[in-house]
Design a protein around this motif. Structure first.
Motif, mmCIF file in Angstrom:
data_model
loop_
_atom_site.group_PDB
_atom_site.id
_atom_site.type_symbol
_atom_site.label_atom_id
_atom_site.label_comp_id
_atom_site.label_asym_id
_atom_site.label_seq_id
_atom_site.Cartn_x
_atom_site.Cartn_y
_atom_site.Cartn_z
ATOM 1 N N ASP A 176 36.776 33.445 33.633
ATOM 2 C CA ASP A 176 35.455 33.392 33.020
ATOM 3 C C ASP A 176 34.883 31.986 32.974
ATOM 4 O O ASP A 176 33.696 31.802 32.712
ATOM 5 N N SER A 177 35.725 30.973 33.251
ATOM 6 C CA SER A 177 35.256 29.586 33.232
ATOM 7 C C SER A 177 35.200 28.966 34.620
ATOM 8 O O SER A 177 34.815 27.802 34.768
ATOM 9 N N LEU A 178 35.594 29.715 35.629
ATOM 10 C CA LEU A 178 35.634 29.185 36.993
ATOM 11 C C LEU A 178 34.221 29.080 37.557
ATOM 12 O O LEU A 178 33.426 30.023 37.464
ATOM 13 N N SER A 179 33.907 27.940 38.149
ATOM 14 C CA SER A 179 32.556 27.730 38.668
ATOM 15 C C SER A 179 32.333 28.504 39.964
ATOM 16 O O SER A 179 33.269 28.836 40.694
ATOM 17 N N ASP A 180 31.067 28.773 40.250
ATOM 18 C CA ASP A 180 30.712 29.431 41.511
ATOM 19 C C ASP A 180 31.116 28.557 42.695
ATOM 20 O O ASP A 180 31.511 29.069 43.752
ATOM 21 N N ARG A 181 31.012 27.249 42.514
ATOM 22 C CA ARG A 181 31.399 26.333 43.599
ATOM 23 C C ARG A 181 32.874 26.478 43.929
ATOM 24 O O ARG A 181 33.262 26.524 45.104
ATOM 25 N N ALA A 182 33.713 26.557 42.905
ATOM 26 C CA ALA A 182 35.150 26.709 43.137
ATOM 27 C C ALA A 182 35.445 28.041 43.808
ATOM 28 O O ALA A 182 36.282 28.124 44.722
ATOM 29 N N ARG A 183 34.774 29.094 43.364
ATOM 30 C CA ARG A 183 34.963 30.405 43.988
ATOM 31 C C ARG A 183 34.643 30.356 45.477
ATOM 32 O O ARG A 183 35.397 30.868 46.305
ATOM 33 N N ALA A 184 33.510 29.739 45.797
ATOM 34 C CA ALA A 184 33.091 29.675 47.195
ATOM 35 C C ALA A 184 34.017 28.798 48.015
ATOM 36 O O ALA A 184 34.324 29.101 49.180
ATOM 37 N N THR A 185 34.488 27.704 47.442
ATOM 38 C CA THR A 185 35.353 26.775 48.163
ATOM 39 C C THR A 185 36.716 27.380 48.456
ATOM 40 O O THR A 185 37.256 27.233 49.565
ATOM 41 N N LEU A 186 37.276 28.078 47.480
ATOM 42 C CA LEU A 186 38.652 28.577 47.605
ATOM 43 C C LEU A 186 38.734 29.952 48.252
ATOM 44 O O LEU A 186 39.745 30.284 48.878
ATOM 45 N N GLY A 187 37.696 30.769 48.093
ATOM 46 C CA GLY A 187 37.732 32.113 48.660
ATOM 47 C C GLY A 187 38.462 33.090 47.756
ATOM 48 O O GLY A 187 39.334 32.710 46.961
ATOM 49 N N GLU A 188 38.119 34.347 47.881
ATOM 50 C CA GLU A 188 38.623 35.370 46.982
ATOM 51 C C GLU A 188 40.130 35.579 47.085
ATOM 52 O O GLU A 188 40.774 35.995 46.117
ATOM 53 N N GLN A 189 40.723 35.297 48.250
ATOM 54 C CA GLN A 189 42.160 35.558 48.410
ATOM 55 C C GLN A 189 43.016 34.694 47.490
ATOM 56 O O GLN A 189 44.135 35.081 47.138
ATOM 57 N N ARG A 190 42.519 33.548 47.115
ATOM 58 C CA ARG A 190 43.292 32.660 46.235
ATOM 59 C C ARG A 190 43.058 32.950 44.754
ATOM 60 O O ARG A 190 43.746 32.379 43.900
ATOM 61 N N LEU A 191 42.092 33.797 44.441
ATOM 62 C CA LEU A 191 41.716 34.062 43.058
ATOM 63 C C LEU A 191 42.435 35.313 42.552
ATOM 64 O O LEU A 191 42.352 36.374 43.154
ATOM 65 N N HIS A 192 43.121 35.177 41.432
ATOM 66 C CA HIS A 192 43.857 36.289 40.841
ATOM 67 C C HIS A 192 43.284 36.563 39.453
ATOM 68 O O HIS A 192 43.564 35.843 38.490
ATOM 69 N N HIS A 193 42.481 37.609 39.391
ATOM 70 C CA HIS A 193 41.745 37.926 38.176
ATOM 71 C C HIS A 193 42.589 38.812 37.259
ATOM 72 O O HIS A 193 42.908 39.954 37.608
ATOM 73 N N LEU A 194 42.970 38.266 36.099
ATOM 74 C CA LEU A 194 43.706 39.023 35.085
ATOM 75 C C LEU A 194 42.786 39.129 33.874
ATOM 76 O O LEU A 194 42.730 38.228 33.039
#
Length: 229
Positions: A60-78
């Protein structure tokens, strides 16, 4: 059920969303080369030119820039809200040890929550790196040998009732009953190399930041039940 999201034979650097300097991150990564972020810790890492291999949390605190830079595969939403992002990350990592930066020196309630998790998740050795100190949960029923120097401050803070023994401290702890609402061990001192042993879980050990390598060595050493004298 807890799912392992990061599994590695190497030590892991876990970065949180608090204040993280380039010095903090470089210090942790020099010992723990696998970089993982808890939620907005990814932004802190990217600001230092470092890209985590995984980002874990409610995001909930992750920026849109970080999301775009890292890509969804690295993001683990709990998404569950019963635990902190630090808890979510720590329980999702399988590694020999975690060095955590960006979790100390900010809000007091956040720090207390981190200390709570540190004790509850003590099966995975984790060392918090702060501006002046390092903090870790002492393993229970294990003699922990620390290559300290005379005069090093050794503070002990119990998160539950616990007893123990020591050698190499100016004020020995044998026979003392520690509790968060009773006796605590602020500003003891090492006479040199020290050994600490506690009869159960729940004791936080706080040492000078420049003893990080000593702590890593002690927690990584083969350990067997023993009695400090």
């Amino acid at each position: 059920m807890t799912e392992t999201l990061v599994e590695t034979p190497d030590l892991v650097t876990l970065v949180g969303g608090g204040d993280v300097s380039a010095e903090d991150l470089d210090l942790a990564l020099s010992h723990a080369p696998v970089l993982v972020a808890a939620d907005s810790g990814a932004d802190a890492a990217l600001a230092q030119g470092r890209a985590p291999v995984a980002v874990i949390g409610d995001l909930d605190s992750l920026s849109d820039r970080a999301r775009a830079t890292l890509g969804e595969q690295r993001l683990h939403h709990l998404p569950e809200q019963e635990s902190t992002d630090f808890d979510k990350a720590l329980r999702s990592i399988a590694a020999p040890m975690v060095l955590a930066v960006g979790f100390l020196g900010a809000r007091v309630d956040h720090q207390l929550a981190v200390f709570n998790v540190l004790v509850r998740r003590a099966d995975l050795p984790c060392v918090l790196i702060g501006p002046e100190e390092v903090v870790f949960a002492a393993p229970p029923a294990i003699a922990l040998a620390l290559a300290l120097e005379a005069g090093d401050v050794v503070s002990l803070f119990p998160m539950r009732q616990v007893t123990g023994r020591s050698s190499g401290l100016t004020w020995p702890i044998e026979g003392l009953d520690f509790a968060p609402d009773g006796r605590v061990g602020t500003s003891n001192r090492a006479d040199g190399a020290a050994v600490l042993e506690f009869d159960g879980p729940g004791m936080l050990v706080i040492l000078p930041r420049n003893r990080l390598e000593t702590v890593i060595t002690a927690l990584a050493s083969p350990q067997a039940p023993s009695r400090a004298r």
